[in-house]
Design an enzyme around this catalytic site. Structure first.
Site, PDB file in Angstrom:
ATOM      1  N   GLU A  31     -56.728  30.990 -18.968  1.00 52.05           N
ATOM      2  CA  GLU A  31     -55.378  31.731 -19.430  1.00 52.05           C
ATOM      3  C   GLU A  31     -55.872  33.029 -19.881  1.00 52.05           C
ATOM      4  OE1 GLU A  31     -52.394  30.692 -19.628  1.00 52.05           O
ATOM      5  OE2 GLU A  31     -52.257  28.664 -20.008  1.00 52.05           O
ATOM      6  N   ASP A  56     -33.870  33.246 -41.514  1.00 48.25           N
ATOM      7  CA  ASP A  56     -34.078  32.950 -40.241  1.00 48.25           C
ATOM      8  C   ASP A  56     -35.484  32.412 -39.930  1.00 48.25           C
ATOM      9  OD1 ASP A  56     -33.836  33.634 -37.393  1.00 48.25           O
ATOM     10  OD2 ASP A  56     -35.431  34.988 -37.468  1.00 48.25           O
ATOM     11  N   CYS A 101      36.841  34.464  -2.496  1.00 52.94           N
ATOM     12  CA  CYS A 101      36.227  35.453  -1.532  1.00 52.94           C
ATOM     13  C   CYS A 101      36.145  34.623  -0.409  1.00 52.94           C
ATOM     14  CB  CYS A 101      35.074  36.332  -1.784  1.00 52.94           C
ATOM     15  SG  CYS A 101      33.755  35.267  -2.179  1.00 52.94           S
ATOM     16  N   CYS A 127      -5.216  76.163 -10.695  1.00 55.62           N
ATOM     17  CA  CYS A 127      -3.762  76.650 -11.040  1.00 55.62           C
ATOM     18  C   CYS A 127      -2.997  75.114 -11.469  1.00 55.62           C
ATOM     19  CB  CYS A 127      -3.002  76.953 -10.271  1.00 55.62           C
ATOM     20  SG  CYS A 127      -3.034  76.274  -8.582  1.00 55.62           S
ATOM     21  N   CYS A 135       0.896  -1.030  -0.106  1.00 51.50           N
ATOM     22  CA  CYS A 135      -0.085   0.085   0.125  1.00 51.50           C
ATOM     23  C   CYS A 135       0.901   1.273  -0.020  1.00 51.50           C
ATOM     24  CB  CYS A 135      -0.797  -0.130   1.226  1.00 51.50           C
ATOM     25  SG  CYS A 135       0.073   0.165   2.615  1.00 51.50           S
ATOM     26  N   CYS A 168      -9.517  18.094   7.549  1.00 53.74           N
ATOM     27  CA  CYS A 168      -9.552  19.058   8.810  1.00 53.74           C
ATOM     28  C   CYS A 168      -8.113  20.049   8.788  1.00 53.74           C
ATOM     29  CB  CYS A 168      -9.398  18.087  10.239  1.00 53.74           C
ATOM     30  SG  CYS A 168      -8.183  16.991  10.136  1.00 53.74           S
TER      31      CYS A 168
END
Length: 1431
Positions: free
Chosen positions: A1012, A975, A288, A506, A182, A388
């Site tokens: 209706e 259309d 260095c 101004c 596992c 959690c």
């Protein structure tokens, strides 16, 4: 390596950046500069770190480049830092198909590659890279034919000039591990082995039962790792011999960050070493103290090193170590592996003389962390499996310890984590892997938000460029079945605001406003002008909006308001031009009529006298006698006749007032070196006028007895014809622009913005201009109000009329989550919406933009005459000049010719003057006869007559362009709603579902009609209208407790219907006959078992007590919600109706299902015939609709159309039209709704049905006043006739010019064919007249009638079966033909559709995969076509 070959890094301070857009701009611009390998800009630190090639750039040039972009760049430290480079050796694996130079160019284009050397003999490439920018894997991906040469890492390559190759490497090892069961096993092994000194990375695969380990062989051996795994209880075997890896910068950094055992710890351990040995190493490459401490800290962290002393001066290291655990060679490799991995180490006892001096390559050897600015990036990782806060803390704890991670915030609510990291040390992929290793599912999320604009067909995506790139996002969208491409130059969606600012006195006020605004996050640019009191501001609408900006300015003590936009669109009408040309025409006409009268009188008289004398050249005495006998030729002053004086006086106003605009246009044309019609008109009129004036003055000066021939009649005639044409043209143009004005007026002007608290309780309301609405505002829309912007409903339920946009008459139910469209009208409920698209992004603005673009993108064909005169003008001027010169030459060579043919030859005039006057007269005659007047008239007159005839026949054609274009049309696109169909729902059928003795057919009609009558829904209105017709009454019963649930149905109580039934009781027999026709059932469906329920009982109860009925009318869902059961039989009937594109409504009275009403939009009676004729004319016919594919298929099969595009948005209609045009086809679009207007404008010819919306009518080129589709046929037929007439006109015009010019020029003089100047004028007038007469022949056009079409066509028309129809959904071209399926497939699809209908009554488009066959069409396998009774 030569230091000059290195790569440097410099950090430049940048002031003036305000937002991430600035950062992005600098990175993009500077990143493109030649020699720049990498740039990272930090908004917080206000600096830019650039890695560059010092041969091509210097810090100074880079600073200037940033300066030039408008930012303040300061170079605090002009000395650059050298940057670590790395050399990879790549060898050719397979047969190399690419040439070497191609590999070189490909690699050199890659960011982070600084140099390439090729060794073709050894088939090797040495690539110098900057490891912080690019790694070996990326290089291998670019050129897959090359592989990493691991051999070069093991042996010291003599051929290699870069001796950094000889450093120690990591080794990758694969080990077979058995017994794992596992993920717990894998994480145990990874946890234990990962902690061992010298193990860099480990990944254990449960599926493959193996472990992949990257380790350092000088620190740990294979045996040691194998022993450790086996100690945990898992048998382990080495699968592959260890393979050396090249140490990249990240790996070196990781080695550096291995858990450090403290120096105290090492001192405590040191006594335990019994056999301590000391070794001295010579180290080259230190420069260095940083290098010293680096080596000391790294080695003292190793368990078997007891002490180490490194000396920078002596370039040496003295190491005390445990000889039993490690060898000096391993220690040498360990020192070489220390970051940055560029130290040359040799053991002192075996010192070899090295050629390189300590400093020779020191520039390359400064560690990378010298760069002062740490580069950080942020990534968002989606994490699933957290349950959690403990999970959150464990992820934050583990990931925060990873090298390169600066910070991590994990959100349990959003299931994601935001990690800030250093890209030089780690990557989002590594971090994701680390989270997955902890047992959670982790995916990289690159997308923050997405907003789709329906009309514009655009999606706005905010994404993280570190994780995902635009092409990948487009690919995701394509996988959903939509076409998607990245818009390359999509502007960043910057908002632009123009404000009027009051109260500034101004320059300091200006500065105050500008500086305050630019400090605000989201403001990209601000400019305030004191003189005009205006502020121009660019901002990011994601961050800030116009109201916030106005509040900011007001908080500074100034008043700010929007610059009021002109919403009336007055700039679109051509009123000014129409006025101008009308005035020009009327002035010219007023003076032209007398001139024409005079000219005709003179022509008749001249002809009369010419026939009397039979002599071309009369003597002076005869001329004088002739002139004195005619009133008009009498001289007022010597040389000045009445005729010439009147002509001059009438010509002057026309020349200078009527022709003023022509002069302006001609001047502009010549200034741009072009010659159009105006130039020729100005040339002919000016020369004719000037020549006539000069001739007249000369005659007066000479006190001539014979009147000279003048051309004062030319200018007025020309100007009249041309000005008329221009005036008419502008009237037509003005009409087309009214469409935009109408569209703009649909926009709401104000919006009610509300403030809500956290519980969605309304705190305040305020009315603001629609321009001030910001994305994210909450807006309240009351019933009857217009939606000011596009948005999403957050509270409330209502029906909304979107016919404006979609063209479909049915209102649409809106509930929280639904999208709403600007300009649509809210009907019955109050809604709160959240604005998603404002200003220019709204659907309505997009439609306006589409119509605007389509109107401006058309190429006017009427330019043909202008184009022709473009060649014609220079040609005529040339001919005219040539005529002048040739006659002057001929005159001097042979004066007899001139003497013979010059009609006004006066022996008193000198020979030279005679020749010049004759030559000039010939050239003027050429200019006159060649005037393009008739060419100019050829098109406009035919168009005027054609449009007039069209208007008489109910076809309004807007100007010449559509009239000319219509004859070229190859495809007609229809259309559906309102064009092929009536556009209003009609009841098709009423089915009674109960036993006949329970409730009669009339009773159902009375109850349903009454119920209706209170509904505002189009379906309700259709039912009420039908019931009133059938019951033959205007009044119905009483309805109380009426309730409507949008999208479901109605419930109410009905009383007082007995009177209706009693009224109908007198003639039962008649009613029964009528009922039988009403309630016919589809023959194929009728079952003997159900027939009994269809017989209507005539027995009507005589009980007149006012009974109350509880009525429910609505869809399946409404009935189920009210506890009624719908049996399979009823469901089958409903499904059948729905398949045919009808709406099936159920009726329940007193909780019993008793009726089914089928309502549909019916096809116009002439539609089928019109489509048949169009096809017989050789045109392709296509149906395009926003409606669903079922309805579209049903309508198409009824009218005989075989190609259908269903569920198409308005913008997609435009795209579809464009697509057809790109195939080389001319397209006519027939539509009626606003949603069609962009497509009508885009099509070559837009045809609007007169009953449609105003906007569609305005956008179209042709409007059919009568709602008759046969007029579509007539309009194309009329166009063909008109174009034929225009061509004939051009022939007339050109014949006059082509024949007249040579005659005028005197070519045919030797054979006695001479053209006098008056003949030139006459010929010009005749050409104009003949063109006009030819155009008037169109008046004889008669539109073919319905009957004349019907008889021949009727025999050939046949309805199409749905299997012959190809339905395409949306803009996608994958058509949905209906395949013949096997029995199993039918059963599967039927069951799938049944499950779908259980889950949801309304199947959404998203649930239908476009490439699948239409599920609804598969419900019935063999498509039984049934003829329902259409009433």
């Amino acid at each position: 390596m030569d230091p000059s070959m290195g790569v440097n890094s410099v950090t430049i301070s940048v002031e003036g950046m305000t937002c991430n857009s600035c950062v992005w701009t600098i990175e993009q611009q500077i990143g493109k500069v030649n020699g720049v390998h990498h740039i990272k800009v930090s908004l917080e630190e206000k600096n830019a770190t650039i890695i560059y090639d010092p041969k091509l750039q210097t810090p100074k040039t880079l600073q200037e480049a940033i300066d030039d972009m408008g930012f303040d760049a300061v170079l605090h430290n002009p000395d650059p830092f050298p940057v670590l480079t790395d050399t990879l050796f790549l060898t050719v694996t397979a047969s190399l198909t690419l040439p070497w130079d191609h590999i070189q160019s490909t690699l050199l284009k890659t960011k982070g590659v600084t140099d390439i050397k090729i060794y073709p003999q050894k088939r090797t490439v040495a690539v110098t890279i900057i490891p912080s920018i690019v790694n070996a894997n990326q290089i291998k991906e670019l050129v897959p034919e090359l592989s990493l040469d691991t051999g070069t890492l093991e042996k010291k390559s003599g051929a290699c000039e870069d001796h950094s190759m000889a450093q120690a490497g990591e080794v990758v090892l694969k080990m077979k591990v058995e017994g794992m069961t596992c993920h717990s096993c894998t994480s145990t092994i990874e946890g234990k082995i990962g902690k061992l000194q010298g193990v860099q990375r480990i990944k254990v695969s449960l599926d493959n039962q193996e472990a992949t380990i990257v380790y350092q062989p000088h620190l740990i051996s294979v045996e040691e790792m194998k022993k450790q795994i086996e100690a945990m209880g898992f048998p382990a075997f080495v699968k592959k011999q260890p393979k050396y890896l090249k140490l990249g910068a990240i790996d070196v950094e990781r080695l550096k960050n291995t858990p450090v055992k403290s120096s105290e710890g090492s001192q405590q351990r040191s006594p335990s070493y019994t056999n301590d040995s000391t070794a001295t190493f010579i180290i080259d490459g230190m420069h260095c103290k940083s290098c010293v401490s680096n080596i000391e800290s790294t080695l003292s962290a190793l368990q078997y090193v007891s002490s180490i002393v490194v000396s920078l001066e002596n370039r040496s290291a003295i190491v005390k170590y445990n000889a039993s655990s490690v060898t000096p060679e391993s220690l040498r490799k360990a020192i070489e592996a220390v970051s940055p991995g560029l130290y040359r180490v040799s053991i002192a006892s075996e010192v070899e003389s090295t050629s390189n001096s300590p400093s020779s390559s020191s520039l390359q050897k400064i560690p990378l962390n010298v760069i002062s600015q740490p580069l950080t990036q942020e990534t968002v990782i989606n994490i699933d499996g957290m349950t959690c806060n403990s999970c959150v803390q464990s992820i934050e704890g583990v990931i925060s310890k990873k090298p390169g991670v600066k910070s991590i915030r994990v959100s349990l609510a959003n299931s994601n984590g935001t990690v800030e990291y250093d890209p030089l040390l780690t990557s989002p992929e590594t971090l994701r892997g680390a989270i997955e290793d902890m047992g959670f599912d982790a995916t990289l999320s690159g997308i923050y938000s997405i907003l789709v604009a329906l009309m514009a067909g655009k999606a706005e995506v905010r994404y993280n460029p570190a994780v995902i790139q635009p092409p990948m996002i487009a690919e995701f969208i394509r996988e959903l079945g939509f076409g998607a491409t990245v818009i390359e130059n999509a502007d960043e969606g910057d908002g632009v605001l123009e404000l009027v600012v009051r109260g500034m006195t101004c320059a300091s006020c200006v500065h105050k406003i500008e500086s305050s605004l630019t400090k605000h996050r989201g403001i990209l640019y601000c400019s305030v002008a004191l003189a005009t009191n205006k502020a121009h501001i660019k901002y990011d609408p994601e961050i800030i909006g116009p109201r916030d900006i106005i509040h900011t300015i007001e908080s500074l003590g100034f008043e700010a308001s929007l610059v009021k936009k002109d919403r009336s669109a007055s700039h679109l009408d051509h009123k000014r031009e129409i006025r101008q040309w009308r005035r020009s025409f009327l002035v010219s006409l007023f003076f032209c009529i007398p001139v024409m009268g005079l000219m005709i009188y003179m022509m008749v008289m001249d002809h009369h006298f010419a026939t009397l004398h039979h002599n071309q050249n009369m003597s002076k005495e005869e001329m004088i006698n002739l002139h004195s006998s005619m009133f008009l030729e009498r001289q007022i002053l010597p040389g000045l006749s009445v005729m010439n004086l009147l002509s001059f006086l009438l010509c002057v106003p026309v020349q200078f007032f009527g022709g003023w605009y022509f002069y302006i246009q001609a001047y502009k044309a010549l200034k741009h070196k072009t010659a159009n019609m105006d130039v020729l008109i100005v040339l002919a009129t000016t020369i004719a006028f000037a020549y006539s004036l000069v001739i007249l003055l000369v005659a007066m000066y000479e006190r001539a007895k014979v009147n000279p021939i003048t051309f004062f009649d030319t200018p007025p005639m020309l100007f009249v014809f041309i000005a008329l044409g221009r005036w008419l043209e502008h009237i037509a143009k003005g009409k087309t622009s009214e469409a935009l004005a109408k569209l703009i007026s649909l926009q709401a002007t104000e919006a009610t913005i509300v403030t809500l608290d956290s519980d969605n309780i309304l705190l305040s309301e305020e009315q603001v201009d629609v321009e001030l609405v910001q994305r994210g505002d909450i807006i309240k829309v009351v019933p009857g109000g217009k939606f000011p912007v596009d948005g999403r409903v957050i509270e409330g339920h209502s029906m909304v009329d979107e016919s404006l946009i979609t063209g479909e008459a049915m209102p649409v139910a809106k509930k929280p989550g639904s999208t709403v469209i600007a300009g649509s009208i809210n009907q019955n409920g109050s809604l709160l919406i959240c604005a998603t698209h404002v200003g220019a992004d709204t659907t309505l603005s997009q439609i306006v933009k589409l119509v605007e673009e389509a109107q401006t993108s058309k190429a006017p064909i009427q330019q043909f005459a202008d184009k022709l005169s473009g060649y014609f003008v220079p040609f005529i001027v040339f001919v005219s000049i040539a005529t002048l010169l040739v006659w002057i030459v001929i005159g001097f060579l042979n004066f007899e010719i001139v003497e013979t043919y010059f009609p006004g030859y006066n022996r008193s005039i000198s020979r030279t003057e005679t020749i010049i006057r004759f030559a000039f007269q010939a050239s003027i005659t050429v200019l006159c006869i060649a005037c393009p007047c008739s060419l100019g008239l050829a098109t406009p007159t035919a168009v005027m007559v054609g449009t007039g005839v069209g208007a008489q026949n109910g076809i309004l054609i807007k100007g010449g362009e559509p009239l000319e274009m219509a004859h070229k049309v190859k495809v007609v696109v229809f259309d559906k709603t309102g064009t092929i169909t009536h556009g209003t729902p009609v009841v098709n059928q009423v089915k009674v579902l109960t036993e006949s003795n329970r409730i009669s057919h009339h009773k159902i009609l009375a109850i349903v009609g009454t119920a209706e009558s209170n509904s505002e829904h189009p379906l309700g209105a259709a039912i009420t209208k039908y019931c009133k017709q059938e019951l033959d009454t205007e009044t119905l019963g009483t309805c109380i407790d009426f309730q409507v649930v949008p999208g479901c149905g109605i419930s109410c109580k009905v009383t007082n219907i007995e009177g209706l039934l009693h009224k109908n009781n007198w003639n039962i027999e008649d009613n029964n006959i009528k009922n039988a026709s009403l309630v016919q059932i589809d023959a194929s469906n009728e079952q003997s078992s159900t027939s009994s329920s269809m017989i209507i009982d005539a027995q009507i109860s005589n009980a007149f007590n006012a009974q109350q009925y509880k009525v429910l009318i609505g869809n399946r869902e409404w009935m189920i919600r009210n506890g009624l059961v719908i049996n399979n039989n009823v469901d089958y009937f409903m499904t059948e109706h729905e398949r045919k594109g009808r709406t099936a409504v159920l009726v329940a009275v007193d909780d019993e299902l008793c009726g089914l009403i089928a309502i549909a939009d019916t096809v116009k009676p002439e539609a089928e015939l019109a489509i048949h004729i169009l096809k017989s004319m050789g045109l392709e016919v296509v149906l395009m609709t926003g409606d669903n594919s079922k309805t579209a298929r049903s309508i198409a099969s009824q009218v005989g159309i075989t190609k259908v595009f269903a569920e198409v948005l308005p913008s997609h209609k435009v795209a579809k039209v464009k697509q057809l045009q790109e195939e080389g086809k001319r397209v006519a679009m027939v539509g009626d709704g606003i949603n069609d207007s962009p497509a009508l404008a885009m099509a070559n010819v837009g045809i609007a049905i007169g009953t449609g919306t105003d906007v569609a009518i305005e956008a179209a080129d042709v409007v059919l006043i009568r709602n008759d589709l046969l007029d579509v046929v007539a309009s194309i037929d009329l166009s063909r006739k008109t174009v034929k007439r225009i061509r004939i006109n051009f022939v007339f015009a050109l014949i006059y010019n082509l024949v007249g010019i040579p005659i005028a020029a005197g070519v045919f003089m030797p054979i006695g064919l001479v053209l006098q100047p008056w003949m030139g004028s006459a010929a010009m007038a005749a050409s104009s007249v003949s063109v006009v007469l030819s155009s008037l022949f169109l008046k004889l056009y008669r539109k073919p009638t319905y009957e004349s079409y019907e008889l021949p066509a009727r025999s050939q028309i046949g309805q199409k079966s749905p299997s012959e129809i190809s339905v395409h959904v949306g803009i996608d071209d994958t058509s949905r033909n209906s395949p013949k399926l096997g029995l199993l497939d039918q059963i599967v699809n039927y069951s799938r559709a049944s499950i779908n209908s259980l889950l949801s009554d309304k199947r959404s488009l998203n649930s239908v995969v476009t490439s699948e066959p239409d599920k609804h069409s598969l419900l019935v396998g063999d498509f039984r076509e049934d003829d329902d009774t259409a009433l």
